[in-house]
Design a protein around this motif. Structure first.
Motif, mmCIF file in Angstrom:
data_model
loop_
_atom_site.group_PDB
_atom_site.id
_atom_site.type_symbol
_atom_site.label_atom_id
_atom_site.label_comp_id
_atom_site.label_asym_id
_atom_site.label_seq_id
_atom_site.Cartn_x
_atom_site.Cartn_y
_atom_site.Cartn_z
ATOM 1 N N MET A 1 0.842 -1.198 0.000
ATOM 2 C CA MET A 1 0.000 0.000 0.000
ATOM 3 C C MET A 1 0.881 1.255 0.000
ATOM 4 O O MET A 1 1.941 1.285 0.617
ATOM 5 N N SER A 2 0.421 2.265 -0.675
ATOM 6 C CA SER A 2 1.165 3.522 -0.763
ATOM 7 C C SER A 2 1.046 4.322 0.527
ATOM 8 O O SER A 2 0.088 4.168 1.278
ATOM 9 N N ARG A 3 2.040 5.191 0.734
ATOM 10 C CA ARG A 3 2.018 6.061 1.900
ATOM 11 C C ARG A 3 2.206 7.501 1.436
ATOM 12 O O ARG A 3 2.683 7.757 0.328
ATOM 13 N N VAL A 4 1.862 8.435 2.295
ATOM 14 C CA VAL A 4 2.014 9.853 1.980
ATOM 15 C C VAL A 4 3.505 10.190 1.945
ATOM 16 O O VAL A 4 4.276 9.722 2.782
ATOM 17 N N LEU A 5 3.891 10.993 0.959
ATOM 18 C CA LEU A 5 5.294 11.404 0.836
ATOM 19 C C LEU A 5 5.702 12.296 1.999
ATOM 20 O O LEU A 5 4.919 13.133 2.462
ATOM 21 N N THR A 6 6.935 12.140 2.461
ATOM 22 C CA THR A 6 7.456 12.977 3.545
ATOM 23 C C THR A 6 7.892 14.337 2.984
ATOM 24 O O THR A 6 8.065 14.495 1.772
ATOM 25 N N GLU A 7 8.126 15.293 3.865
ATOM 26 C CA GLU A 7 8.622 16.613 3.454
ATOM 27 C C GLU A 7 9.958 16.483 2.730
ATOM 28 O O GLU A 7 10.196 17.149 1.727
ATOM 29 N N GLN A 8 10.852 15.626 3.223
ATOM 30 C CA GLN A 8 12.156 15.434 2.572
ATOM 31 C C GLN A 8 11.982 14.841 1.177
ATOM 32 O O GLN A 8 12.661 15.246 0.231
ATOM 33 N N GLU A 9 11.077 13.877 1.034
ATOM 34 C CA GLU A 9 10.829 13.287 -0.290
ATOM 35 C C GLU A 9 10.275 14.318 -1.267
ATOM 36 O O GLU A 9 10.678 14.357 -2.435
ATOM 37 N N LEU A 10 9.369 15.162 -0.784
ATOM 38 C CA LEU A 10 8.824 16.233 -1.633
ATOM 39 C C LEU A 10 9.930 17.210 -2.039
ATOM 40 O O LEU A 10 10.001 17.645 -3.192
ATOM 41 N N HIS A 11 10.782 17.550 -1.080
ATOM 42 C CA HIS A 11 11.896 18.451 -1.367
ATOM 43 C C HIS A 11 12.831 17.819 -2.405
ATOM 44 O O HIS A 11 13.266 18.486 -3.352
ATOM 45 N N ASN A 12 13.129 16.532 -2.246
ATOM 46 C CA ASN A 12 13.991 15.830 -3.198
ATOM 47 C C ASN A 12 13.376 15.818 -4.592
ATOM 48 O O ASN A 12 14.090 15.981 -5.592
ATOM 49 N N MET A 13 12.059 15.639 -4.674
ATOM 50 C CA MET A 13 11.383 15.675 -5.975
ATOM 51 C C MET A 13 11.546 17.052 -6.619
ATOM 52 O O MET A 13 11.823 17.154 -7.820
ATOM 53 N N ALA A 14 11.386 18.102 -5.827
ATOM 54 C CA ALA A 14 11.543 19.465 -6.338
ATOM 55 C C ALA A 14 12.982 19.693 -6.795
ATOM 56 O O ALA A 14 13.226 20.274 -7.862
ATOM 57 N N MET A 15 13.941 19.236 -6.002
ATOM 58 C CA MET A 15 15.358 19.366 -6.357
ATOM 59 C C MET A 15 15.654 18.657 -7.685
ATOM 60 O O MET A 15 16.345 19.198 -8.544
ATOM 61 N N ASN A 16 15.135 17.447 -7.845
ATOM 62 C CA ASN A 16 15.346 16.692 -9.086
ATOM 63 C C ASN A 16 14.739 17.420 -10.279
ATOM 64 O O ASN A 16 15.343 17.505 -11.343
ATOM 65 N N TRP A 17 13.536 17.936 -10.093
ATOM 66 C CA TRP A 17 12.837 18.646 -11.163
ATOM 67 C C TRP A 17 13.654 19.870 -11.603
ATOM 68 O O TRP A 17 13.917 20.060 -12.791
ATOM 69 N N VAL A 18 14.047 20.690 -10.635
ATOM 70 C CA VAL A 18 14.815 21.907 -10.934
ATOM 71 C C VAL A 18 16.194 21.545 -11.477
ATOM 72 O O VAL A 18 16.659 22.143 -12.454
ATOM 73 N N GLY A 19 16.846 20.552 -10.876
ATOM 74 C CA GLY A 19 18.178 20.135 -11.305
ATOM 75 C C GLY A 19 18.204 19.702 -12.767
ATOM 76 O O GLY A 19 19.108 20.080 -13.524
ATOM 77 N N LYS A 20 17.201 18.930 -13.182
ATOM 78 C CA LYS A 20 17.131 18.488 -14.584
ATOM 79 C C LYS A 20 16.969 19.689 -15.518
ATOM 80 O O LYS A 20 17.567 19.731 -16.588
ATOM 81 N N GLN A 21 16.159 20.653 -15.110
ATOM 82 C CA GLN A 21 15.949 21.851 -15.924
ATOM 83 C C GLN A 21 17.229 22.682 -16.010
ATOM 84 O O GLN A 21 17.578 23.183 -17.075
ATOM 85 N N LEU A 22 17.936 22.825 -14.890
ATOM 86 C CA LEU A 22 19.191 23.575 -14.888
ATOM 87 C C LEU A 22 20.208 22.920 -15.822
ATOM 88 O O LEU A 22 20.896 23.605 -16.585
ATOM 89 N N GLU A 23 20.288 21.591 -15.750
ATOM 90 C CA GLU A 23 21.195 20.840 -16.622
ATOM 91 C C GLU A 23 20.869 21.101 -18.092
ATOM 92 O O GLU A 23 21.748 21.385 -18.900
ATOM 93 N N LYS A 24 19.573 21.020 -18.408
ATOM 94 C CA LYS A 24 19.100 21.253 -19.771
ATOM 95 C C LYS A 24 19.455 22.669 -20.247
ATOM 96 O O LYS A 24 19.750 22.877 -21.412
ATOM 97 N N ASP A 25 19.424 23.629 -19.313
ATOM 98 C CA ASP A 25 19.682 25.035 -19.641
ATOM 99 C C ASP A 25 21.172 25.396 -19.609
ATOM 100 O O ASP A 25 21.524 26.567 -19.707
ATOM 101 N N GLY A 26 22.040 24.393 -19.414
ATOM 102 C CA GLY A 26 23.470 24.625 -19.511
ATOM 103 C C GLY A 26 24.158 25.099 -18.244
ATOM 104 O O GLY A 26 25.274 25.607 -18.296
ATOM 105 N N PHE A 27 23.521 24.922 -17.084
ATOM 106 C CA PHE A 27 24.158 25.282 -15.820
ATOM 107 C C PHE A 27 25.117 24.168 -15.410
ATOM 108 O O PHE A 27 24.830 22.991 -15.592
#
Length: 120
Positions: A1-27
């Motif tokens: 059964m699934s569980r609610v994501l923790t604050e750290q997991e949500l933060h990590n998801m945001a970091m991954n999302w932004v990190g991939k975009q930064l990489e794509k944009d040449g940072f």
């Protein structure tokens, strides 16, 4: 059964999302900090310029681009010492089942990300 994501997991998801975009944009990553309250999350180089990037997540319908002025000012003041630009990256998440459903591990979700907001 699934569980609610923790604050750290949500933060990590945001970091991954932004990190991939930064990489794509040449940072180029100089430093990455995945602790939610330790700023900035990314220190990057692009076109020989230093960039400090603050990453925060929120649950929709809350506005992911709403930020604490005091926190941003502290990072901006620190960035000035290094002649760096400062950016805020807010990422909003919601369950694909709707805003009234919790965000669960291994379930589909919706992302709202409007890119980097330069802090002037």
């Amino acid at each position: 059964m699934s569980r609610v994501l923790t604050e750290q997991e949500l933060h990590n998801m945001a970091m991954n999302w932004v990190g991939k975009q930064l990489e794509k944009d040449g940072f180029e990553f100089m430093a990455v900090n995945s602790k939610p309250k330790k700023n900035p999350q990314f220190v990057c180089l692009k076109n020989k310029n230093l960039h400090f990037i603050i990453v925060r997540h929120s649950l929709l319908p809350n506005n992911p681009n709403s930020y604490e002025l005091d926190m941003v000012k502290k990072v901006k003041d620190h960035a000035i010492k290094f002649e760096a630009k400062t950016y805020y990256a807010g990422v909003g998440f919601a369950s694909a089942k709707g805003l009234d459903h919790p965000l669960l591990l291994n379930e589909e979700y919706i992302v709202e990300y409007q890119g980097l907001i330069e802090i002037l």
